[in-house]
Design a protein around this motif. Sequence first.
Motif, PDB file in Angstrom:
ATOM      1  N   PRO A 123      13.137   2.804  -5.801  1.00  0.00           N
ATOM      2  CA  PRO A 123      14.092   1.684  -5.732  1.00  0.00           C
ATOM      3  C   PRO A 123      14.420   1.336  -4.282  1.00  0.00           C
ATOM      4  O   PRO A 123      14.569   2.238  -3.450  1.00  0.00           O
ATOM      5  CB  PRO A 123      15.340   2.198  -6.452  1.00  0.00           C
ATOM      6  CG  PRO A 123      14.911   3.403  -7.211  1.00  0.00           C
ATOM      7  CD  PRO A 123      13.675   3.938  -6.528  1.00  0.00           C
ATOM      8  N   PRO A 124      14.511   0.037  -3.967  1.00  0.00           N
ATOM      9  CA  PRO A 124      14.886  -0.341  -2.594  1.00  0.00           C
ATOM     10  C   PRO A 124      16.275   0.214  -2.255  1.00  0.00           C
ATOM     11  O   PRO A 124      17.148   0.259  -3.104  1.00  0.00           O
ATOM     12  CB  PRO A 124      14.914  -1.868  -2.630  1.00  0.00           C
ATOM     13  CG  PRO A 124      14.123  -2.247  -3.841  1.00  0.00           C
ATOM     14  CD  PRO A 124      14.245  -1.111  -4.814  1.00  0.00           C
ATOM     15  N   SER A 125      16.429   0.640  -1.027  1.00  0.00           N
ATOM     16  CA  SER A 125      17.735   1.206  -0.647  1.00  0.00           C
ATOM     17  C   SER A 125      18.567   0.218   0.122  1.00  0.00           C
ATOM     18  O   SER A 125      18.149  -0.761   0.614  1.00  0.00           O
ATOM     19  CB  SER A 125      17.552   2.464   0.167  1.00  0.00           C
ATOM     20  OG  SER A 125      16.597   2.300   1.190  1.00  0.00           O
TER      21      SER A 125
ATOM     22  N   PHE B  64       0.809  -1.217   0.000  1.00  0.00           N
ATOM     23  CA  PHE B  64       0.000   0.000   0.000  1.00  0.00           C
ATOM     24  C   PHE B  64       0.844   1.270   0.000  1.00  0.00           C
ATOM     25  O   PHE B  64       0.415   2.291  -0.527  1.00  0.00           O
ATOM     26  CB  PHE B  64      -1.028  -0.025   1.133  1.00  0.00           C
ATOM     27  CG  PHE B  64      -2.237  -0.819   0.742  1.00  0.00           C
ATOM     28  CD1 PHE B  64      -3.281  -0.220   0.055  1.00  0.00           C
ATOM     29  CD2 PHE B  64      -2.307  -2.172   1.006  1.00  0.00           C
ATOM     30  CE1 PHE B  64      -4.386  -0.954  -0.350  1.00  0.00           C
ATOM     31  CE2 PHE B  64      -3.406  -2.920   0.605  1.00  0.00           C
ATOM     32  CZ  PHE B  64      -4.447  -2.306  -0.076  1.00  0.00           C
ATOM     33  N   ASP B  65       2.062   1.205   0.558  1.00  0.00           N
ATOM     34  CA  ASP B  65       2.959   2.356   0.435  1.00  0.00           C
ATOM     35  C   ASP B  65       3.295   2.594  -1.035  1.00  0.00           C
ATOM     36  O   ASP B  65       3.342   3.733  -1.497  1.00  0.00           O
ATOM     37  CB  ASP B  65       4.246   2.136   1.239  1.00  0.00           C
ATOM     38  CG  ASP B  65       4.047   2.288   2.741  1.00  0.00           C
ATOM     39  OD1 ASP B  65       2.970   2.806   3.160  1.00  0.00           O
ATOM     40  OD2 ASP B  65       4.945   1.879   3.497  1.00  0.00           O
ATOM     41  N   LEU B  66       3.505   1.513  -1.764  1.00  0.00           N
ATOM     42  CA  LEU B  66       3.759   1.624  -3.203  1.00  0.00           C
ATOM     43  C   LEU B  66       2.560   2.256  -3.909  1.00  0.00           C
ATOM     44  O   LEU B  66       2.721   3.162  -4.736  1.00  0.00           O
ATOM     45  CB  LEU B  66       4.059   0.247  -3.794  1.00  0.00           C
ATOM     46  CG  LEU B  66       4.137   0.155  -5.322  1.00  0.00           C
ATOM     47  CD1 LEU B  66       5.365   0.885  -5.835  1.00  0.00           C
ATOM     48  CD2 LEU B  66       4.156  -1.289  -5.757  1.00  0.00           C
ATOM     49  N   LEU B  67       1.362   1.807  -3.576  1.00  0.00           N
ATOM     50  CA  LEU B  67       0.165   2.358  -4.209  1.00  0.00           C
ATOM     51  C   LEU B  67      -0.048   3.825  -3.832  1.00  0.00           C
ATOM     52  O   LEU B  67      -0.497   4.625  -4.654  1.00  0.00           O
ATOM     53  CB  LEU B  67      -1.068   1.530  -3.823  1.00  0.00           C
ATOM     54  CG  LEU B  67      -1.094   0.106  -4.356  1.00  0.00           C
ATOM     55  CD1 LEU B  67      -2.289  -0.656  -3.786  1.00  0.00           C
ATOM     56  CD2 LEU B  67      -1.123   0.082  -5.870  1.00  0.00           C
ATOM     57  N   ALA B  68       0.277   4.184  -2.601  1.00  0.00           N
ATOM     58  CA  ALA B  68       0.055   5.559  -2.141  1.00  0.00           C
ATOM     59  C   ALA B  68       1.121   6.527  -2.633  1.00  0.00           C
ATOM     60  O   ALA B  68       0.819   7.690  -2.923  1.00  0.00           O
ATOM     61  CB  ALA B  68       0.006   5.585  -0.609  1.00  0.00           C
ATOM     62  N   HIS B  69       2.364   6.052  -2.725  1.00  0.00           N
ATOM     63  CA  HIS B  69       3.467   6.991  -2.998  1.00  0.00           C
ATOM     64  C   HIS B  69       4.247   6.685  -4.275  1.00  0.00           C
ATOM     65  O   HIS B  69       5.168   7.431  -4.607  1.00  0.00           O
ATOM     66  CB  HIS B  69       4.439   6.980  -1.807  1.00  0.00           C
ATOM     67  CG  HIS B  69       3.763   7.212  -0.491  1.00  0.00           C
ATOM     68  ND1 HIS B  69       3.143   8.395  -0.167  1.00  0.00           N
ATOM     69  CD2 HIS B  69       3.598   6.393   0.570  1.00  0.00           C
ATOM     70  CE1 HIS B  69       2.623   8.301   1.057  1.00  0.00           C
ATOM     71  NE2 HIS B  69       2.871   7.085   1.518  1.00  0.00           N
TER      72      HIS B  69
END
Length: 193
Positions: free
Chosen positions: A191-193, A182-187
């Motif tokens: 790229p992973p750090s 959901f963080d992906l959908l919201a923001h």
Amino acid sequence: MDTPPVTGRRERKKAATRKAIADAALRLFLERGYDRVSVRDVAEAADVSTTTLFKHFPSKEALVFDEEEDREAELVAAVRGRPEGQSIVEALRGHVLASWPPLAAHPLRAEFTALVESTPALLEYYERMWTRHTAALGTAVAEDAGVAPDDVACHALARFVLETPALTRGRKDLRGAVEQVFDLLAHGWRPPS
């Protein structure tokens, strides 16, 4: 203030019969295998006639997915009934976090999943059901956004939300995995750090 509707005796009895049928069906399907159980077997185990069974369930496959209509209605309600100022993504995040972890933790979840995945008729029914859920949720999102009911972005969001259980299944930190989706959908993707 709205008061919840009172469920009458008839509705409670109908719900109890439906649950008894669904529970008997799942028990028999898990014990014997889907293809080795007839509708008549399920009706007998639930102590109802086949006519009564078909009043509650339109097909043998529907016996396995007895909460299908409720789940779809809950998804749509998460969009339409969210508090003022809450985004659609946050409302759906809350809904998934409240509903998916308890389902994933159910003691029969692994057996249920194996049953569906090993039975072509159930897998086909599941795919059609998921397509209907995607359409219903996508349309609710589009209506809320004031765009055409078939807006591709709204339906893509619905599809991604509905893929959350498949994407997070088996993760050690299920809640964390759902939050990440959901963080992906919201923001958006980073790229992973």
